[in-house]
Write a protein that holds these residues in place. Structure first.
Motif, PDB file in Angstrom:
ATOM      1  N   ALA A  87      78.892  40.049  35.302  1.00 20.87           N
ATOM      2  CA  ALA A  87      78.712  40.706  34.004  1.00 20.87           C
ATOM      3  C   ALA A  87      77.540  41.684  34.043  1.00 20.87           C
ATOM      4  O   ALA A  87      77.646  42.801  33.539  1.00 20.87           O
ATOM      5  CB  ALA A  87      78.516  39.661  32.907  1.00 20.87           C
ATOM      6  N   SER A  90      78.526  44.745  35.854  1.00 18.13           N
ATOM      7  CA  SER A  90      79.535  45.503  35.103  1.00 18.13           C
ATOM      8  C   SER A  90      78.950  46.370  33.992  1.00 18.13           C
ATOM      9  O   SER A  90      79.611  47.313  33.543  1.00 18.13           O
ATOM     10  CB  SER A  90      80.571  44.540  34.509  1.00 18.13           C
ATOM     11  N   LEU A 103      80.662  41.891  27.606  1.00 18.98           N
ATOM     12  CA  LEU A 103      79.766  41.572  28.718  1.00 18.98           C
ATOM     13  C   LEU A 103      78.609  40.684  28.278  1.00 18.98           C
ATOM     14  O   LEU A 103      78.218  39.773  29.014  1.00 18.98           O
ATOM     15  CB  LEU A 103      79.260  42.856  29.382  1.00 18.98           C
ATOM     16  N   LEU A 106      79.950  37.262  28.169  1.00 19.95           N
ATOM     17  CA  LEU A 106      80.085  36.685  29.507  1.00 19.95           C
ATOM     18  C   LEU A 106      78.736  36.305  30.117  1.00 19.95           C
ATOM     19  O   LEU A 106      78.618  35.259  30.767  1.00 19.95           O
ATOM     20  CB  LEU A 106      80.834  37.652  30.426  1.00 19.95           C
TER      21      LEU A 106
END
Length: 169
Positions: A87, A90, A103, A106
């Motif tokens: 995460a 990302s 995100l 997560l």
């Protein structure tokens, strides 16, 4: 004392996990203004983002104990690390506010795994002086919590995009 020498690796692991948890979790407050600016969202939207983020944490702490009992705390901890790492990486690819919200969910779900696994591990290895050792464990969370916002501010003041605070961490 012999008990702590035998478990020194596990004790170090629990303290390190708590530093990482506190560090990454507390970057969030520093990056809220750039998130608002980039996506032109209201404080209400930020509140929803923080709510969803908290739900990720609450959800995994709720089911984490059951999962840990079934699959083992080690697997829960590894899953939490992997989820948090993926995460955080990302974030640099995010193009929408919805992706940022997902995100954060997560990342905090990974933190919930940390919390369940580390507290369970702490309860198992801190059999003597358990209150002192658990307080020390949370002291390390506080150290990470203190360093995270300073680090994020250091990144942002250099005109590095906010997403890289998570990527670099």
């Amino acid at each position: 004392m012999q008990h702590y020498k035998n478990n020194s690796y596990l004790i170090l692991l629990t303290f390190l996990c708590m530093i990482i948890f506190g560090f990454i979790e507390n970057i969030k407050g520093t990056v809220i203004p750039p998130i608002r600016e980039q996506f032109n969202v209201t404080y209400g939207s930020i509140g929803i983002m923080l709510l969803v983020s908290s739900l990720g944490y609450l959800g995994t702490t709720l089911v984490g104990g059951f999962v840990g009992d079934k699959f083992g705390q080690k697997k829960v901890l590894i899953f939490g690390f992997l989820l948090t790492i993926l995460a955080c990486i990302s974030f640099i690819f995010t193009k929408s506010f919805i992706a940022v919200v997902i995100l954060f969910f997560l990342v905090n779900a990974g933190f919930g795994c940390f919390e369940v696994a580390v507290n369970s591990l702490g309860a198992q290895i801190f059999v003597r002086n358990s209150a002192v050792m658990m307080n020390l464990m949370h002291l390390f969370y506080g150290l990470g919590s203190s360093a995270g916002p300073k680090y994020a501010g250091w990144i942002l003041i250099r005109d590095i995009p906010w997403q890289y605070t998570y990527f670099y961490s």
